[in-house]
Structures are given as structure tokens and as C-alpha cells.
Design an enzyme around this catalytic site. Structure first.
Site, PDB file in Angstrom:
ATOM      1  N   HIS A 167      48.988  47.209  42.962  1.00  0.00           N
ATOM      2  CA  HIS A 167      48.299  46.272  43.857  1.00  0.00           C
ATOM      3  C   HIS A 167      49.279  45.469  44.712  1.00  0.00           C
ATOM      4  O   HIS A 167      50.484  45.399  44.437  1.00  0.00           O
ATOM      5  CB  HIS A 167      47.442  45.306  43.033  1.00  0.00           C
ATOM      6  CG  HIS A 167      48.269  44.462  42.091  1.00  0.00           C
ATOM      7  ND1 HIS A 167      48.965  43.348  42.498  1.00  0.00           N
ATOM      8  CD2 HIS A 167      48.520  44.597  40.766  1.00  0.00           C
ATOM      9  CE1 HIS A 167      49.600  42.819  41.467  1.00  0.00           C
ATOM     10  NE2 HIS A 167      49.347  43.563  40.397  1.00  0.00           N
ATOM     11  N   GLU A 222      45.959  45.462  33.609  1.00  0.00           N
ATOM     12  CA  GLU A 222      47.325  45.195  33.165  1.00  0.00           C
ATOM     13  C   GLU A 222      47.334  44.874  31.674  1.00  0.00           C
ATOM     14  O   GLU A 222      46.305  44.563  31.071  1.00  0.00           O
ATOM     15  CB  GLU A 222      47.915  44.029  33.980  1.00  0.00           C
ATOM     16  CG  GLU A 222      49.363  43.692  33.678  1.00  0.00           C
ATOM     17  CD  GLU A 222      50.325  44.856  33.905  1.00  0.00           C
ATOM     18  OE1 GLU A 222      50.273  45.813  33.092  1.00  0.00           O
ATOM     19  OE2 GLU A 222      51.126  44.805  34.850  1.00  0.00           O
TER      20      GLU A 222
END
Length: 217
Positions: free
Chosen positions: A17, A90
Site C-alpha cells: 500500500h 498486516e
């Protein structure tokens, strides 16, 4: 967990990202749902224009906002629908989340050093890296298996999750995963399918992948 049957020539692009405020502050994000900065959105738009030229066949992404916004930039250019999956989030890092790098070293110095040595560590009481790979890698493989011959899957995720997933797909032992190094914001790594499974073709790249030309291709 080497995936794929040789000869199909499929490709997996693992795309991190864009920038967030916590990235700039060197603050551990983990599963905390942080948005992109304006610069992060611009990074995603630039990278999306490059990745769109690869004509991806499918795209999956973490459901955290920073990954969702990044994925949407490529979806808007390609018309692809995005499959969001919490398994691509994550690493959950418990008490580390929200702390700066300096605070982690101050409060959890031994734990941090053990992790950097490649030892199995529940950072902040959170997940082991192998547990992250256990949840993320099967999702990536499942979607890669649906690709047509020569097809490309884009996976929009996070630095730690991408690194552990690459390590698992390459069949590396977990204590070697740190050797892969991290990914910069909105850079990507490319796995290509070979006769003996997945091969790392690009890592932490920000330009279009080029074919390997030479004696070791």
C-alpha cells in the site's frame, strides 16, 4: 509450499500500500486501520498506471483502508473487481502497535533483537511470522490457481505480510525470511511460475518488470 504446476506461466504481483502518516512517523501499524496520506494516494495512482499495463486478470487485497484505497486505484483503471480478505492484513503485533521504532527499541529491545535474528517472536504478544504466512499464503495460492495460463494476480497487502508470504511460497525456512528485505510504499514484488514452483523475479520494484535475458533465465 511451492505452488503451481510447471508450464502455466502464471505471475503473482504482491503490491504494498501507499504511504500513511504512521509510516512517516516510523510508527508500527500492524492491524491498526490507518488511511493513506495525500502523497500515498499519489503513489498508488502512479503505480496503478504501471501495473495496469501488465493487464492483470484478478486482484485481491487486505480489507484495511490503506490497502483498499491502493487497490481501488488499479481497479478504476482495469475494471477488475477486488476480492477483500482479512487474511491479507498486516501482522498483528499487540503492544507494539502505535509505538514508534524508538519506543519499541526502548521498551522491547530484547524482543526486537530476537526477531531481527530470525527467532520466532510474538512481537508485542501478537502473531508469529509463520502464523501470518499460514493465513495469507493459502489465500494467494487459491486465487493464483484460478488464473488462466500466463495470467497475472495482483495482491495488495502490507510489507510484513508480503515478505512472509513470499518466503512461504518460495519454500524458504522462516528464519531466512528477514533476508528478503522490506518493501517501500507502493512498490511490489513479482513471483513467476517455473518448472519447480514459484520464483522471485522482482523485489521492491517500482518500475515494470523486465524479462530475464541470459544464461540463467
Amino acid at each position: 509450499m511451492n505452488g503451481g504446476s510447471g508450464g502455466r506461466g502464471r505471475r503473482i504481483v504482491l503490491w504494498r500500500h501507499g504511504q500513511t502518516a504512521w509510516n512517516l512517523e516510523r510508527r508500527f501499524q500492524g492491524t491498526t486501520d490507518i488511511e493513506l496520506t495525500g502523497a500515498g494516494l499519489a503513489q498508488a495512482r502512479r503505480s496503478a498506471r504501471l501495473l495496469a499495463s501488465l493487464r492483470p486478470d484478478a486482484m485481491i487485497a487486505s480489507d484495511l483502508r490503506r490497502a483498499v484505497a491502493t487497490a481501488q486505484e488499479l481497479a478504476s483503471l482495469t475494471g477488475l473487481s477486488v476480492g477483500y480478505d482479512a487474511a491479507l492484513r498486516e501482522t498483528y503485533a499487540g503492544d507494539w502497535q502505535g509505538l514508534t521504532h524508538e519506543q519499541i527499541l526502548e521498551r522491547f529491545g530484547e524482543q526486537y533483537l530476537s526477531w531481527k535474528r530470525g527467532e520466532p517472536v510474538r512481537r508485542g504478544g501478537g502473531e508469529l511470522e509463520t502464523e501470518v504466512a499460514d493465513r495469507a499464503a493459502p489465500v494467494v495460492l487459491r486465487h493464483a490457481d484460478k488464473l488462466p495460463d500466463g495470467g497475472t494476480l495482483v495482491v495488495v497487502s502490507h510489507g510484513g505480510t508480503i515478505r512472509t508470504t513470499i518466503g512461504r511460497l518460495l519454500g524458504l525456512e522462516a528464519h531466512h525470511w528477514e533476508g528478503l528485505g522490506g518493501l517501500s510504499n507502493c512498490c511490489w514484488s513479482v513471483l513467476g511460475e517455473g518448472a519447480r514452483g514459484w520464483r522471485l523475479q522482482e523485489h521492491n520494484a517500482g518500475t515494470l518488470p523486465e524479462p530475464v535475458l541470459g544464461d540463467d533465465d
